[in-house]
Design an enzyme around this catalytic site. Structure first.
Site, PDB file in Angstrom:
ATOM      1  N   LYS A 174       0.832  -1.187   0.039  1.00 33.73           N
ATOM      2  CA  LYS A 174      -0.119   0.027   0.004  1.00 33.73           C
ATOM      3  C   LYS A 174       1.018   1.133   0.190  1.00 33.73           C
ATOM      4  O   LYS A 174       0.505   2.271  -0.799  1.00 33.73           O
ATOM      5  CB  LYS A 174      -0.597  -0.130   1.184  1.00 33.73           C
ATOM      6  N   ARG A 208      -2.904   3.204   8.595  1.00 38.25           N
ATOM      7  CA  ARG A 208      -3.558   2.112   8.118  1.00 38.25           C
ATOM      8  C   ARG A 208      -2.080   1.159   8.121  1.00 38.25           C
ATOM      9  O   ARG A 208      -0.782   1.929   7.768  1.00 38.25           O
ATOM     10  CB  ARG A 208      -3.890   2.039   6.433  1.00 38.25           C
ATOM     11  N   GLY A 234      -7.912  -8.049   6.140  1.00 41.85           N
ATOM     12  CA  GLY A 234      -8.414  -8.203   7.385  1.00 41.85           C
ATOM     13  C   GLY A 234      -7.518  -8.432   8.486  1.00 41.85           C
ATOM     14  O   GLY A 234      -7.813  -8.725   9.637  1.00 41.85           O
ATOM     15  N   MET A 259      -5.670  -6.239  10.084  1.00 44.12           N
ATOM     16  CA  MET A 259      -5.866  -5.150  11.072  1.00 44.12           C
ATOM     17  C   MET A 259      -6.740  -4.120  10.420  1.00 44.12           C
ATOM     18  O   MET A 259      -6.946  -3.805   9.164  1.00 44.12           O
ATOM     19  CB  MET A 259      -4.273  -4.320  11.142  1.00 44.12           C
ATOM     20  N   ARG A 272      -4.275  -1.322  -5.690  1.00 40.92           N
ATOM     21  CA  ARG A 272      -3.179  -2.411  -5.443  1.00 40.92           C
ATOM     22  C   ARG A 272      -3.751  -3.341  -6.886  1.00 40.92           C
ATOM     23  O   ARG A 272      -4.616  -3.190  -7.520  1.00 40.92           O
ATOM     24  CB  ARG A 272      -3.504  -3.220  -4.357  1.00 40.92           C
ATOM     25  N   HIS A 288      -5.685 -44.693  -4.269  1.00 42.12           N
ATOM     26  CA  HIS A 288      -5.950 -44.897  -5.468  1.00 42.12           C
ATOM     27  C   HIS A 288      -7.160 -44.321  -5.805  1.00 42.12           C
ATOM     28  O   HIS A 288      -7.238 -44.041  -7.162  1.00 42.12           O
ATOM     29  CB  HIS A 288      -6.140 -46.524  -5.014  1.00 42.12           C
ATOM     30  N   ARG A 290      -2.167 -46.985 -19.127  1.00 45.10           N
ATOM     31  CA  ARG A 290      -1.821 -48.051 -18.116  1.00 45.10           C
ATOM     32  C   ARG A 290      -2.787 -49.239 -18.482  1.00 45.10           C
ATOM     33  O   ARG A 290      -3.985 -49.200 -18.532  1.00 45.10           O
ATOM     34  CB  ARG A 290      -2.219 -47.599 -16.647  1.00 45.10           C
ATOM     35  N   ARG A 308       2.184 -48.926 -21.732  1.00 46.57           N
ATOM     36  CA  ARG A 308       2.775 -49.585 -20.702  1.00 46.57           C
ATOM     37  C   ARG A 308       2.281 -50.927 -20.516  1.00 46.57           C
ATOM     38  O   ARG A 308       1.167 -51.214 -20.582  1.00 46.57           O
ATOM     39  CB  ARG A 308       2.864 -48.881 -19.501  1.00 46.57           C
ATOM     40  N   GLU A 351      11.681 -46.317 -12.594  1.00 45.00           N
ATOM     41  CA  GLU A 351      11.007 -46.056 -11.225  1.00 45.00           C
ATOM     42  C   GLU A 351      11.377 -46.908  -9.874  1.00 45.00           C
ATOM     43  O   GLU A 351      10.773 -46.929  -8.858  1.00 45.00           O
ATOM     44  CB  GLU A 351       9.228 -46.208 -11.351  1.00 45.00           C
ATOM     45  N   SER A 382      10.731 -43.061 -19.073  1.00 47.17           N
ATOM     46  CA  SER A 382       9.802 -42.451 -18.495  1.00 47.17           C
ATOM     47  C   SER A 382       9.961 -42.551 -16.929  1.00 47.17           C
ATOM     48  O   SER A 382       9.774 -43.483 -16.574  1.00 47.17           O
ATOM     49  CB  SER A 382       8.563 -42.593 -19.023  1.00 47.17           C
ATOM     50  N   GLY A 402       8.890 -42.723 -13.696  1.00 43.22           N
ATOM     51  CA  GLY A 402       7.542 -43.037 -12.925  1.00 43.22           C
ATOM     52  C   GLY A 402       7.839 -42.490 -11.476  1.00 43.22           C
ATOM     53  O   GLY A 402       8.105 -43.212 -10.371  1.00 43.22           O
ATOM     54  N   THR A 403       7.434 -41.544 -11.250  1.00 38.94           N
ATOM     55  CA  THR A 403       7.746 -40.648  -9.976  1.00 38.94           C
ATOM     56  C   THR A 403       7.044 -41.177  -8.794  1.00 38.94           C
ATOM     57  O   THR A 403       7.320 -40.814  -7.557  1.00 38.94           O
ATOM     58  CB  THR A 403       7.826 -39.185 -10.124  1.00 38.94           C
ATOM     59  N   ASN A 404       5.973 -41.815  -8.991  1.00 37.69           N
ATOM     60  CA  ASN A 404       5.187 -42.299  -7.902  1.00 37.69           C
ATOM     61  C   ASN A 404       5.941 -43.578  -7.119  1.00 37.69           C
ATOM     62  O   ASN A 404       6.307 -43.272  -6.143  1.00 37.69           O
ATOM     63  CB  ASN A 404       3.854 -43.009  -8.473  1.00 37.69           C
ATOM     64  N   ASP A 405       6.575 -44.334  -8.204  1.00 34.16           N
ATOM     65  CA  ASP A 405       7.064 -45.446  -7.490  1.00 34.16           C
ATOM     66  C   ASP A 405       8.424 -45.067  -7.134  1.00 34.16           C
ATOM     67  O   ASP A 405       9.231 -45.498  -6.100  1.00 34.16           O
ATOM     68  CB  ASP A 405       7.215 -46.492  -8.294  1.00 34.16           C
ATOM     69  N   CYS A 408       5.898 -39.616 -15.958  1.00 34.83           N
ATOM     70  CA  CYS A 408       4.599 -39.741 -16.045  1.00 34.83           C
ATOM     71  C   CYS A 408       4.058 -40.066 -14.698  1.00 34.83           C
ATOM     72  O   CYS A 408       2.921 -40.359 -14.501  1.00 34.83           O
ATOM     73  CB  CYS A 408       4.349 -40.959 -16.789  1.00 34.83           C
ATOM     74  N   TYR A 468       9.727 -34.257 -22.216  1.00 34.84           N
ATOM     75  CA  TYR A 468       8.100 -34.066 -21.922  1.00 34.84           C
ATOM     76  C   TYR A 468       7.857 -34.340 -20.583  1.00 34.84           C
ATOM     77  O   TYR A 468       8.527 -35.053 -19.610  1.00 34.84           O
ATOM     78  CB  TYR A 468       7.334 -35.205 -22.808  1.00 34.84           C
TER      79      TYR A 468
HETATM   80  C1  PEP Z   1       4.571 -44.171 -11.428  1.00 35.24           C
HETATM   81  O1  PEP Z   1       5.097 -45.241 -10.686  1.00 35.24           O
HETATM   82  O2  PEP Z   1       4.984 -42.961 -11.227  1.00 35.24           O
HETATM   83  C2  PEP Z   1       3.768 -44.492 -12.364  1.00 35.24           C
HETATM   84  C3  PEP Z   1       3.469 -43.586 -13.227  1.00 35.24           C
HETATM   85  O3  PEP Z   1       3.389 -45.936 -12.468  1.00 35.24           O
HETATM   86  P1  PEP Z   1       2.062 -46.026 -11.432  1.00 35.24           P
HETATM   87  O4  PEP Z   1       1.512 -44.983 -10.610  1.00 35.24           O
HETATM   88  O5  PEP Z   1       0.950 -46.908 -12.152  1.00 35.24           O
HETATM   89  O6  PEP Z   1       2.720 -47.169 -10.553  1.00 35.24           O
HETATM   90 MG    MG Z   2       4.960 -47.300 -11.281  1.00 34.21          MG
END
Ligand code: PEP
Ligand code: MG
Length: 929
Positions: free
Chosen positions: A28, A99, A108, A110, A345, A461, A567, A623, A793, A812, A814-817, A880, A900
């Site tokens: 301000k 102010r 909010g 003050m 602002r 899941h 998948r 896959r 992964e 690729s 698989g960053t979940n695993d 992915c 990608y």
């Molecule tokens: C992963 O592991 O990131 C992945 C894409 O495979 P999934 O989630 O199916 O295990």
């Molecule tokens: Mg996986």
């Protein structure tokens, strides 16, 4: 007192403060300086810096820096000179507003103090000067009230109660009906309140008033409200540290009918339309507009009420936008025919308005295309891509869970996937309600409008699958007790039965009873254009995770440049395939299994052809089967229950049959017509066969039992032990490719192997692929072009990237695993048991299953890319896992040179914008790798 204070400038007049230094002067204050310096008519004043605030808070006894008040006095003297008024002067008093204002707007945090400088001596002067006793007494009581509340910490109700009592006594409902005498009486009562509450009289000394107010503003920075706000919105000290204090000459919009006050936006913040927007009130003070005491008028009516002022307001609006090159949210006051701008602002607006204004401001050359792309928060686009609950609805939620997949949906409750499917077939919209979901519930996801679970986190899941499909999901709503057996759920005292209507809002996790209207998503032409600009800048390609024709079509519509992960197990789970998959699993031997696979292959081929055609000529990454095969079978407990149930039913029906036979014998010959038998011919055999099949499944489930299935017999391990499964899948992919090519489609299949740890595993599958390729090329008399790659992964795969890249065309992540294996956390357990605590206590900054863990997992990725490209310079690399759709993760993926990112279809637009921003801000990205 701090001793270094004497050398520091803490106070800046609006004429000299650096309008770009929001850290020092607050948003301000900086804008007030900037506006003053570009010649906008701002009531004169000065800013006390955030540095002064930090210094004050730093001292043990909360002392102001030693010469702060000295510096303030100098500024007041200058103000007196500019305005020709005197601070505390009984005849010609200078009144001030005080102010707060930090670097980031914290609404909010003050309240504002207005009319500072009034006391028993200056009040008569104000009455004389304005000739308006009512106005002056009203100003006085407002000041005492605000000062009492803000500077002296007296609660609102101490003032509100006597105020309301007087209104009641007089039989009045509106403040505007109160007279000068009423306000005088109220002021006296308020002064008494102050004396009673603080044990001291109201401070008559105007500098004491000012000093107490400055301290109050500083203290508010560490007030609970402000601390909570900063925590909630993740405002770090880097972003805003301490609050500034803005001290400004009062101007009055409530001195008569040639006065007014208003708020405005330079464009419509609801639609983005480039029009005058705002509201005003004649003869009123700013807070009256905000507090809603009187109903303000739309700004275009000012054109009739005060034509000259309207013209000046239009000019002010153009000036503000032209200068800031951003939509502004501004406040103004008209005092006796003079327009003052009190603050400005950057305007907050919804996503649709932000997109439209970005596009239009770039087309008007007010900003560049790069700036247009940078001014939209990618996450905000989510609002535009899912149905939302009607914002008019005021209904209260009955439960709350995690906002796991955005969008809103209403439907009748069903407690299992089969029922969801049956209801859908009957044209009934349903919400699938489960404790948690499993892969075998997949057909329920297809059939339901949305999913609600009472357990699991944002990467459970249910959440992952729902997001992948773009369906709303509320996960982990712990207040709901789900009893699937009894087909009911309980929320406190409320019992919900199958068929009851509920609404879920996946954007905030709320659950409502009954149906609430939704408003459809708007993927506007403006958004399409903005994202096409993003594609021109971005280096990362945005692919989508998609397993069905619906999600592939949506991904394509949202601008996906291909499918980065299909998948195939999701296809196995669809209702018409599951029995075949179960036959395959129950097969006694290889021949038997091959027979089931031969029936599956044409179905898979059909699926792949559909995907290839929708995406043509873009790549589609298929896959091979990943999950442990027992996931396609019901659980041991469920099977035991079903067998017992069937057995029981059979016994009962047999008993009825016997009963019928006995009754037949007892009947007289004359009317000896046969009585109906519950078991139709062959019925008993059918039930026996069902029981036998379930018993066979039960044996198989026990045989397939694994202590730790996620680290067990899955992925490529499965493909090596049952090569005929992968062979069938590869054949289906390549046949589909050959057939599509023959039909004139340009297709780019990519075959991807999950869970690879060693080069030998990858080679093993590559051999299968090579053999099948030879077959298919001969059969279709064609040359096939496709890529072969590996999921990354498993930590060992990262370490062996150089070797794997000799065999693979692409990787690729698989960053979940990979996150699970890097942390040795099981995702579901971590999210259910300890991750929230880790985040709360900053042991981990973020949930690594949502935001890529750059420091650990990211480091592995960086090494993998480097080592992989060393042996295969053309190696294509993508991601992915779930994190691939997250803007911060995308920034990192750009940084380490991925080709990608692949994310769920609804996140494709977000990722496209984030990829462009990653490129545009790459120079500022500081991460040690
Ligand atoms: C992963 O592991 O990131 C992945 C894409 O495979 P999934 O989630 O199916 O295990
Ligand atoms: Mg996986």
């Amino acid at each position: 007192m701090t001793d270094h204070a004497s050398t520091t400038t803490y106070v800046y007049s609006f004429k000299e403060g650096n309008g770009k230094n929001k850290k020092l002067l607050g948003g301000k204050g900086a804008n007030l300086c900037e506006m003053t310096q570009i010649g906008i008519n701002v009531p004169p004043g000065f800013v006390i810096s955030t540095e002064a605030c930090l210094s004050y808070l730093d001292t043990h006894n909360h002392d102001l820096p030693s010469d702060l008040m000295e510096q303030v006095r100098k500024q007041i003297t200058a103000l007196e000179k500019t305005t020709g008024k005197g601070f505390g002067d009984a005849e010609n008093m200078l009144l001030l507003s005080v102010r707060s204002g930090s670097a980031l707007s914290m609404p909010g945090m003050m309240d504002t103090i207005l009319n500072l400088g009034l006391n028993s001596k200056t009040l008569p002067g104000l009455i004389k000067q304005t000739g308006n006793e009512r106005f002056a007494w009203d100003a006085y009581r407002r000041f005492i009230q605000l000062f009492g509340k803000v500077a002296l910490g007296i609660s609102d109700e101490k003032f509100d109660k006597p105020f309301d009592l007087i209104k009641k006594r007089e039989g009045l409902t509106e403040d505007t009906e109160l007279s000068a005498d009423h306000f005088r009486e109220i002021s006296d009562i308020f002064l008494e309140v102050i004396r009673n509450e603080t044990g001291k009289p109201f401070p008559e000394d105007v500098y004491e008033q000012l000093q107490l107010s400055i301290k109050a503003v500083f203290n508010s920075w560490m007030g609970k409200r402000a601390i909570d706000y900063r925590r909630e919105f993740k405002i770090t000290t880097d972003m805003a540290n301490g609050t500034a204090v803005n001290i400004q000459t009062m101007v009055f919009g409530n001195m008569g009918d040639d006065c007014a006050t208003g708020v405005g936006f330079t464009r419509n913040p609801g639609t983005g339309e480039n029009v005058m927007f705002g509201e005003f009130l004649i003869n009123a003070q700013g807070e009256d507009v905000v507090a809603g005491i009187r109903t303000p008028k739309p700004v275009h009516e000012l054109e009739q009420d005060m034509p000259q002022m309207y013209r000046e307001l239009v000019a002010l609006r153009d000036r503000l936008e032209g200068h800031y090159r951003e939509v502004q949210d501004y406040e103004y006051t008209i005092e006796k025919g003079v327009l003052f701008c009190l603050q400005t602002r950057d305007g907050k607006m919804n996503a649709a308005a932000r997109v439209r204004t970005s596009l239009e401001m770039a087309n008007e050359e007010l900003i560049t295309r790069d700036q247009a792309l940078l001014r939209v928060d990618p996450e905000e686009l989510e609002q535009l891509l899912h149905p939302r609950l009607d914002p008019e609805s005021k209904q209260m939620p009955i439960a709350q869970g995690l906002p796991a997949s955005p969008g809103a949906a209403s439907g009748q409750i069903v407690f299992d996937a089969d029922r969801a499917e049956l209801s859908r077939d009957d044209g009934i919209e349903v919400i699938l309600v489960r404790e948690e979901t499993k892969p075998e519930d997949i057909h329920g996801f297809f059939a339901a409008e949305g999913v609600l679970t009472s357990r699991g986190g944002k990467t459970s899941h249910a959440a992952v699958v729902a997001r992948g499909m773009g369906k709303p999901c509320v996960a982990g709503a712990e207040g709901i007790e789900v009893d699937v057996e009894k087909h009911m759920a309980r929320i406190g005292d409320t019992v919900l039965h199958e068929g009851d209507m509920i609404t879920i809002d996946g954007a905030n996790g709320n659950v409502y009873l009954g149906e609430i209207d939704t408003v459809p998503p708007r993927f506007s032409d403006e958004l399409r254009t903005l994202l096409s600009w993003a594609d021109e800048i971005a280096e990362l390609k945005i692919m989508s995770n998609a397993d069905t024709i619906d999600s592939a079509t949506q991904a394509s519509d949202y601008g996906a440049m291909g499918i980065g992960l299909c998948r195939t197990e999701r296809m196995f789970n669809a209702q018409d395939r599951l029995p075949l998959v179960i036959d395959m699993i129950l097969a006694k031997d290889k021949l038997d299994r091959q027979e089931a696979l031969d029936r599956l292959r044409p179905i898979q081929r059909g699926d792949f052809k559909d995907l290839f055609k929708v995406m043509s000529p873009r790549p589609v990454t298929i896959r091979l089967l990943d999950p442990p095969i027992h996931e396609f079978l019901p659980s041991e407990k469920q099977l035991e229950h079903e067998i017992e149930h069937l057995q029981h039913l059979k016994d009962t029906v047999e008993g009825v049959n016997d009963l019928m036979n006995t009754m037949q014998l007892l009947r007289r010959e004359a009317d000896a017509k046969e009585l109906p038998k519950p078991f139709a011919p062959g019925g008993r055999e059918l039930v026996d066969a069902a029981i036998a099949k379930k018993q066979q499944m039960l044996l198989k489930v026990r045989e397939l039992f694994e202590v730790n299935p996620m680290l067990g017999h899955r992925g490529v391990r499965l493909g090596i032990t049952y090569p005929e499964i992968y062979e069938m899948q590869v054949r289906a992919v390549l046949e589909a490719a050959a057939e599509c090519s023959k039909e004139g489609f340009d297709v780019q299949p990519e075959i991807m192997v999950p869970q690879v740890c060693t080069g030998q595993e990858l080679l093993w599958v590559k051999n299968i692929v090579d053999q099948v390729r030879i077959d298919i090329e001969a059969k279709y008399d064609t040359k096939l072009k496709f890529k072969f790659g590996s999921m990354i992964e498993v930590v060992r795969a990262c370490m062996r990237a150089g070797r794997l890249a000799e065999i693979a065309d692409f990787f690729s992540f698989g960053t979940n695993d990979l996150t699970q294996s890097s942390f040795s956390f099981s995702r579901e357990d971590a999210e259910n048991k300890f991750l929230p605590l880790y985040e709360e206590n900053n042991i981990l900054e973020d949930n690594p299953f949502e935001t890529l863990d750059v420091k650990g997992v990211g480091r592995l990725m960086d090494i993998t890319v480097k080592w992989g490209r060393k042996t295969n310079p053309d190696l294509k690399v993508g991601i992915c896992g779930e994190q691939g759709g997250h803007p911060e993760s995308i920034r990192f993926c750009h940084r380490i040179g991925l080709n990608y990112v692949s994310c769920s279809a609804p996140r494709v637009p977000i990722a496209r914008l984030a990829a462009a921003q990653a490129k545009l801000t790459e120079k500022d990205y500081l991460t040690d790798l």
